[in-house]
Design a protein around this motif. Structure first.
Motif, PDB file in Angstrom:
ATOM      1  N   VAL A 205       7.175   0.527 -11.738  1.00  0.00           N
ATOM      2  CA  VAL A 205       6.649   1.503 -12.693  1.00  0.00           C
ATOM      3  C   VAL A 205       5.222   1.150 -13.097  1.00  0.00           C
ATOM      4  O   VAL A 205       4.338   2.015 -13.129  1.00  0.00           O
ATOM      5  N   ASN A 206       4.986  -0.124 -13.414  1.00  0.00           N
ATOM      6  CA  ASN A 206       3.640  -0.535 -13.826  1.00  0.00           C
ATOM      7  C   ASN A 206       2.615  -0.347 -12.714  1.00  0.00           C
ATOM      8  O   ASN A 206       1.444  -0.070 -12.980  1.00  0.00           O
ATOM      9  N   ALA A 207       3.052  -0.510 -11.462  1.00  0.00           N
ATOM     10  CA  ALA A 207       2.126  -0.373 -10.340  1.00  0.00           C
ATOM     11  C   ALA A 207       1.843   1.093  -9.996  1.00  0.00           C
ATOM     12  O   ALA A 207       0.741   1.425  -9.555  1.00  0.00           O
ATOM     13  N   LEU A 208       2.840   1.985 -10.207  1.00  0.00           N
ATOM     14  CA  LEU A 208       2.693   3.381  -9.792  1.00  0.00           C
ATOM     15  C   LEU A 208       2.257   4.308 -10.910  1.00  0.00           C
ATOM     16  O   LEU A 208       1.860   5.451 -10.642  1.00  0.00           O
ATOM     17  N   ALA A 254       1.273   8.620   5.948  1.00  0.00           N
ATOM     18  CA  ALA A 254       1.583   8.768   4.525  1.00  0.00           C
ATOM     19  C   ALA A 254       0.605   7.981   3.664  1.00  0.00           C
ATOM     20  O   ALA A 254       0.183   8.434   2.598  1.00  0.00           O
ATOM     21  N   ILE A 255       0.233   6.786   4.144  1.00  0.00           N
ATOM     22  CA  ILE A 255      -0.710   5.957   3.385  1.00  0.00           C
ATOM     23  C   ILE A 255      -2.083   6.616   3.348  1.00  0.00           C
ATOM     24  O   ILE A 255      -2.717   6.723   2.296  1.00  0.00           O
ATOM     25  N   MET A 493      -0.244  -0.066  -3.625  1.00  0.00           N
ATOM     26  CA  MET A 493       0.821   0.717  -3.011  1.00  0.00           C
ATOM     27  C   MET A 493       1.769  -0.181  -2.216  1.00  0.00           C
ATOM     28  O   MET A 493       2.986  -0.026  -2.262  1.00  0.00           O
ATOM     29  N   PHE A 494       1.201  -1.152  -1.507  1.00  0.00           N
ATOM     30  CA  PHE A 494       2.008  -2.102  -0.739  1.00  0.00           C
ATOM     31  C   PHE A 494       2.966  -2.860  -1.662  1.00  0.00           C
ATOM     32  O   PHE A 494       4.145  -3.044  -1.348  1.00  0.00           O
ATOM     33  N   GLU A 495       2.483  -3.299  -2.812  1.00  0.00           N
ATOM     34  CA  GLU A 495       3.333  -4.046  -3.738  1.00  0.00           C
ATOM     35  C   GLU A 495       4.480  -3.193  -4.258  1.00  0.00           C
ATOM     36  O   GLU A 495       5.626  -3.650  -4.347  1.00  0.00           O
TER      37      GLU A 495
END
Length: 747
Positions: A205-208, A254-255, A493-495
């Motif tokens: 959540v924090n990353a997105l 997609a990336i 995004m990777f994380e």
């Protein structure tokens, strides 16, 4: 029945104890001597270098050489001698094949699925936070811990669960250790798993949050995975390489597409708040848990693994090209004094519980006793999947540690210290880190944010942004092109993708655990093929971790700051339960002489986790003890004061409630683990008194009709055995049809 006689993997068609010994060739001896020599030099440099520049490559070489030696020799010893893996025995995937939970799975796909499921927030976030202590303590624990503890746990739990039809960890404790210890384990395992899933989801959540690029790219992995699942199941059965190529190509699109849409109207629609992301994750977790494993979970995790491993391999290559220098000290003053701004507490025990999944993780025992053992084709493959998968995760942790240690350390502390300490501005943050002796200026902090096109990097706690900055800096130095902003958002995004795959697999494991537990009193509910039971159990599990996730998202002190210590300790308390179980099983199977393999890491884990639990519960330092923190805010309320970062009395109440709840949970988890350990000691004593063994619930051996390679690549002998088997099947001599040319027989 055809079998495979492997060259040196212990996974051939005969039990390991019957496999003739093979001496290493001169060439092999020279290779392994060279590997050992490089590793020894690297460790010597890391241990002795002080007051001089140290290349990050020494950390990389020390880890890789240690991993190679451990997998070749120690993992082989455990698989052959300690466990006695036998490929002549049918696994539950073959015996109970139903295409839903029990499904014979290609070892490469299963390796990817297992690695994706176990690799969550821990190997990314924990090492970044632990970098506060310096690079040396984290490096030692990540490498030594995984070789002798983490990978051993994953391997042994996977094996023993496979021999018991894939039963869950809690259910095995109940059956092998006893009712009291079993009930305590079932409660502890399930409750700890809920906390772990909530923290994993919190990092996502924090990353997105407010990141349409990340949301778009990760959302598309779901339909891509569904396509791969049906491609392998109905369109082109068994064509793993074809499906992989298509899936990876679509993932890359997609990336790239995420970067295109972020400035469009669709990008605005995908700019989600933390609260909406909580709802989205809960819905996804439920759907992933109830769908057949081949349809979404396995192909999505397999697909995600290509990106995970690809980024980590690219990072290793970039390190070789860029050759960055470690900016962190070997051991910092914070490690000696325990007063660090990132997290409070001394090196022992907090560096060991902060670096959780990269060295030892109880969550892995849930995967190793949940989904994975139901899909293993041959017993010899547990070495690759269990031990090898954990080594891969440890390498992720080493990469994260390097990324955190090569960036400017003033920037590191400005990013990872809470806003209450840094002041939230570049000026106040610069003054804050200068108090620690760093010469980082406000202009430096502003320039770092501008380089990655972020409005600010101050107090971006949680570890993920710091890792993204480190990765972007290394990639930019290696490949040039002024693409640091692109690499930063790519890493974010990777994380998120990295962590999310652990959430879906963990939810499914939670469903298994809940069904197993209730199945003790309501047998129908314990039937994994009963659809209503699947739906109800999945809803309960996602509802529980979703509630904890929402609490973390809205916590005034920051969910990561409050929940990550609880996550780290609880995670390794869970590992203590798993190591206790496998130690008991080794002794019950008459292998007391090998009990040290799991017994030594068990003792170490108990010392670390009980010390950390004691301090988090009973310390009078509000920065460490949960109850002390709650008392501080309660006393402030009584005095009519408002303590930052709380902005009103409602948030003060929330801090008091959350801190008290965390303290109660911490004490409760530690007590339950002690109950399990005491009951296990009784069983061990009985086994020794009975002559060194006791009956177990292991399933009787059933002859296998499959022929599969044991390792990642089939040896020449395995290829010949597979060809012979397929020839017999083609001639109508019985057995099961092999559906993949040159790769083994399948039901």
């Amino acid at each position: 029945m055809s079998t495979v006689a492997t060259k040196d993997d212990g996974g051939g068609g005969r039990p390991p104890e019957d496999t003739p010994g093979r001496r290493l060739s001169i060439r092999s001896v020279l290779i392994w001597v060279a590997v050992a020599a490089v590793g020894a030099v690297a460790w010597t440099v890391l241990a002795l270098a002080r007051g001089e520049t140290v290349s990050a490559l020494w950390v990389l070489f020390a880890a890789l050489c240690s991993y190679a030696i451990a997998y070749r020799f120690y993992a082989r010893f455990i698989t052959r001698k300690v466990l006695g893996a036998d490929d002549r025995r049918a696994t539950p995937a073959e015996r109970l094949h139903n295409g839903v939970d029990f499904d014979v799975t290609d070892r490469r796909v299963l390796f990817g699925h297992h690695f994706a499921a176990i690799a969550g927030a821990g190997p990314l976030v924990g090492p970044v936070l632990a970098a506060q202590m310096g690079y040396l303590p984290g490096t030692i624990w990540i490498v030594v811990g995984v070789i002798f503890a983490g990978a051993v746990q994953d391997l042994t739990v996977l094996f023993f669960s496979m021999r018991r039809n894939g039963k869950s960890l809690g259910q095995m404790v109940r059956e092998e250790i006893g009712i009291v210890g079993g009930v305590a384990a079932l409660i502890a395992v399930f409750a700890i798993m809920i906390i772990i899933l909530a923290v994993l989801a919190l990092i996502v959540v924090n990353a997105l949050a407010e990141s349409p690029w990340g949301v778009f790219s990760i959302a598309l992995t779901i339909p891509i995975a569904l396509f791969m699942g049906f491609y392998l199941r109905t369109i082109r059965p068994g064509r793993v390489l074809e499906a992989t190529a298509l899936g990876v190509a679509l993932l890359l699109l997609a990336i790239v597409g995420g970067g295109w849409i972020q400035d469009t109207g669709l990008g605005d629609a995908l700019t989600l708040s933390k609260e909406w992301l909580v709802l989205a994750l809960v819905v996804y977790g439920f759907v992933a848990s109830v769908l057949p494993v081949w349809m979404l979970l396995t192909p999505r995790d397999y697909l995600s693994t290509f990106m995970k491993i690809g980024v980590i391999v690219l990072l290793a290559i970039s390190l070789l090209i860029a050759r960055p220098v470690l900016q962190a000290e070997a051991i910092t003053d914070f490690a000696r004094e325990g007063t660090g701004p990132v997290f409070a507490g001394s090196l022992f025990p907090f560096v060991f519980i902060t670096i959780a999944c990269g060295a030892l993780s109880g969550f892995h025992a849930l995967i190793s006793s949940g989904t994975t053992p139901k899909m293993v084709a041959k017993e010899g493959q547990v070495r690759l999947i269990g031990y090898g998968g954990m080594l891969m995760e440890s390498f992720v942790a080493i990469s994260a540690l390097i990324a955190a240690c090569v960036i400017d350390q003033g920037l590191y502390f400005a990013m990872n210290s809470p806003a209450g300490a840094t002041g939230g501005t570049v000026e106040s943050a610069a003054a804050f880190v200068q108090n620690f002796g760093f010469d980082t200026t406000a202009q430096d902090l502003a320039a770092a944010a501008a380089a990655v096109q972020e409005p600010s990097l101050i107090s971006r706690t949680g570890g993920a942004p710091t890792l993204a900055v480190g990765i972007s800096q290394i990639f930019s130095d290696a490949f040039g092109g002024g693409l640091q902003a692109f690499w930063y958002h790519f890493a974010i995004m990777f994380e998120a993708l990295f962590i999310l795959t652990a959430v879906d697999a963990g939810t499914r494991v939670g469903r298994f655990m809940l069904q197993d537990t209730i199945g003790n009193v309501w047998p129908k509910f314990g039937d994994l093929s009963w659809r209503p039971g699947n739906v109800i159990a999945s809803a309960v599990v996602v509802g529980l971790w979703g509630s904890v996730l929402y609490i973390g998202v809205t916590d005034p002190l920051g969910g990561v700051n409050q929940l990550f210590p609880l996550f780290g300790i609880a995670n390794q308390l869970l590992a203590a339960i798993a190591l206790t179980l496998v130690t008991v099983l080794l002794i019950k199977h008459g292998k007391l002489r090998y009990a040290w393999v799991t017994g030594v890491p068990l003792v170490w884990d108990l010392v670390v986790t009980m010390t950390a639990s004691y301090q988090k519960v009973l310390s009078d330092n509000p920065a460490i003890g949960y109850f002390a923190q709650a008392s501080r805010y309660r006393d402030a309320q009584d005095a009519g004061e408002l303590l930052a970062p709380a902005q009103d009395q409602a948030q003060m109440d929330q801090v008091v409630f959350n801190s008290t709840l965390n303290g109660v949970l911490q004490a409760f988890f530690a007590l339950l683990v002690l109950v399990v350990v005491v009951n296990a000691a009784v069983v061990i004593t009985r086994a020794i008194q009975a002559g060194g063994s006791l009956p177990t619930t292991e399933e009787p051996a059933t002859p296998s009709e499959l022929v599969e390679p044991a390792g990642l690549w089939a040896t020449a002998e395995e290829k010949r055995a597979i060809a012979e088997h397929e020839g017999l099947v083609g001639a109508g001599s019985g057995g099961r049809h092999g559906d993949r040319a040159g790769d083994g027989g399948r039901p």
